[in-house]
Design an enzyme around this catalytic site. Structure first.
Site, PDB file in Angstrom:
ATOM      1  N   GLU A 327     -33.802  -4.160 -33.120  1.00  0.00           N
ATOM      2  CA  GLU A 327     -33.301  -3.952 -31.464  1.00  0.00           C
ATOM      3  C   GLU A 327     -31.712  -3.797 -31.695  1.00  0.00           C
ATOM      4  O   GLU A 327     -30.945  -4.466 -32.222  1.00  0.00           O
ATOM      5  CB  GLU A 327     -33.640  -5.060 -31.038  1.00  0.00           C
ATOM      6  CG  GLU A 327     -34.906  -5.345 -30.530  1.00  0.00           C
ATOM      7  CD  GLU A 327     -35.012  -6.647 -29.433  1.00  0.00           C
ATOM      8  OE1 GLU A 327     -35.963  -6.652 -28.912  1.00  0.00           O
ATOM      9  OE2 GLU A 327     -34.285  -7.468 -29.543  1.00  0.00           O
ATOM     10  N   CYS A 328     -31.326  -2.809 -30.939  1.00  0.00           N
ATOM     11  CA  CYS A 328     -29.885  -2.320 -30.760  1.00  0.00           C
ATOM     12  C   CYS A 328     -28.888  -2.272 -32.041  1.00  0.00           C
ATOM     13  O   CYS A 328     -29.199  -1.518 -32.782  1.00  0.00           O
ATOM     14  CB  CYS A 328     -29.198  -3.646 -29.781  1.00  0.00           C
ATOM     15  SG  CYS A 328     -27.482  -2.853 -29.294  1.00  0.00           S
ATOM     16  N   GLY A 329     -28.155  -3.229 -32.589  1.00  0.00           N
ATOM     17  CA  GLY A 329     -27.640  -3.384 -34.028  1.00  0.00           C
ATOM     18  C   GLY A 329     -28.364  -3.177 -35.009  1.00  0.00           C
ATOM     19  O   GLY A 329     -28.506  -2.718 -35.882  1.00  0.00           O
TER      20      GLY A 329
END
Length: 436
Positions: A327-329
């Protein structure tokens, strides 16, 4: 029976978090059990709440969650003496289109739960106008009740007197006034406050905030303004399927943005969670059946991640036979390359073709509704996932098969579709809930 309050403000940056932490610690020091919540999609503030109260805090979100889910989550406060829900942005700030049970505004939670609002108002550069703002917020939505205000960053006793008189004239209680006090300012970075776990002195800072607020705010009056409540039993708990039975979860300063309610729901469903640290060059547990890389700050640690061969080779080996999701990073680290703020490109794990750059910064912020075009851990193709996106990195290349069709809260299709390749999947949004 516990009593509930919402801490809100006309805008961001006014002092909601500091006041929430100070009230929580001050009342805890008096022997009260205090339970905090965070309204809206913030994965940093709940950790500060936990430090202040000694109890886990979770998010409640009217755009992403239905009433049954919110009732289930706030049920943890039934054994507390006082419950504080910290708002996000301004009191009525949400999105234009209604979500599951509201627009994501703090006011939705206040009205839904019947908790009065304590407004934090910063009257810098104004005097009587602060009363006009408070009156407007009091009268804007009939179902939301204002219990009073706390003034923050008051310039002088004369300044305080002018604002107090104006508020008293319109029948709004002033619980206290805080002069400027730099010693209790919480440090920030590009995604918000520096995380509680990264601040060795955070306990002392909260103690100082509690002492300062107790000196300038009538804690008993604030407590009396809270509304007694009894939560209605939820017919259903969280609608969350764990991504696997045994989950290897990346967890350190670079991978820390995960909603507490998600982890609790996974465990409640029988999943086991083992953590590992990519920054310490650890690989995921070889006995796990799925690996999950949450968001965080990989852009601040890109060189170290690139140099940690054991982590990178271990993750690649894991992904040969089992699902890995970021997720994201975490999504950025599953990609091929990440360019840091200095324009230096660092090789990532290469499980996906994604290339991102923190040198080319642009804020991406908002709710996301994703319709999965293919399965991802815990969710089948066709599932509708609600989440939140907040990052400054930009996509340089996203060559893999899209994971989902992703819309923002207005219904517009966005470019951050997520990706899938082999056993690897990733998204830029942080999952909050699946539509029932």
């Amino acid at each position: 029976m516990p009593a509930g309050l919402v801490i809100s403000a006309p805008a961001s940056g006014v002092g909601k978090t500091t006041l929430t932490l100070a009230l929580a610690r001050a009342w805890r020091n008096r022997g009260l059990n205090v339970q905090c919540f965070k309204s809206g999609p913030d994965y940093i503030d709940p950790a500060f709440h936990a430090v202040a109260t000694g109890r886990a805090s979770v998010n409640v979100d009217s755009w992403a969650m239905d009433r049954a889910t919110i009732a289930h989550l706030v049920g943890r406060g039934t054994d507390a003496d006082i419950v504080l829900a910290e708002g996000s942005m301004g009191l009525f700030d949400g999105v234009a289109a209604r979500g599951v049970s509201g627009t994501g505004a703090t006011a939705d939670i206040a009205e839904m739960l019947g908790w009065p609002v304590v407004l934090v108002i910063d009257p810098s550069g104004q005097a009587q106008t602060a009363a006009a703002i408070a009156a407007g917020l009091r009268d804007y939505r009939p179902g939301v009740r204002l219990s009073g205000v706390v003034l923050n960053r008051v310039a002088s006793p004369r300044h305080e007197d002018l604002v107090r008189r104006a508020l008293n004239d319109i029948g709004i209680a002033v619980f206290g006034a805080l002069p400027r006090h730099a010693e209790i300012s919480l440090p920030k970075r590009h995604l918000g406050l520096v995380q509680a776990e990264e601040q060795a002195e955070i306990g002392k800072l909260i103690d100082e905030a509690a002492r300062f607020v107790a000196e300038h705010v009538d804690l008993d009056a604030v407590l009396r303004s809270a509304a007694a409540w009894s939560v209605q039993p939820a017919a259903n708990g969280l609608n969350v399927t764990p991504p696997g039975q045994r989950i290897a979860l990346a967890r350190d300063a670079a991978f820390s943005f995960v909603y507490p309610h998600m982890l609790e729901a996974w465990r409640a469903a029988g999943a086991e969670i083992t953590t590992f640290s990519p920054l310490a060059d650890e690989a995921p547990d070889a006995n796990a059946d799925v690996c999950w890389l949450p968001g965080g700050y990989p852009e601040l640690h890109a060189g170290k991640i690139a140099a940690n061969a054991r982590f990178r080779s271990g993750l690649r080996a894991f992904a040969e036979t089992r699902p890995v999701h970021g997720e994201c990073g975490g999504y950025m680290v599953l990609g091929t390359a990440l360019t840091d703020a200095d324009g230096i490109s660092h090789e990532m794990t290469g499980l996906l073709g994604l290339e991102t750059s923190f040198a080319k910064r642009r804020m991406h912020l908002g709710y996301r509704l994703a319709a999965l075009g293919a399965p991802m851990p815990g969710h089948q193709a066709g599932a509708r996932l609600r989440g939140h996106e907040f990052h400054y990195s930009t996509i340089v290349a996203q060559p893999d098969t899209p994971l989902a069709v992703v819309h923002d809260a207005t219904g517009a299709v966005i470019a951050e579709t997520g990706s899938r390749r082999g056993h690897a999947t990733g998204t830029f949004f942080h999952l909050i809930a699946e539509d029932r």
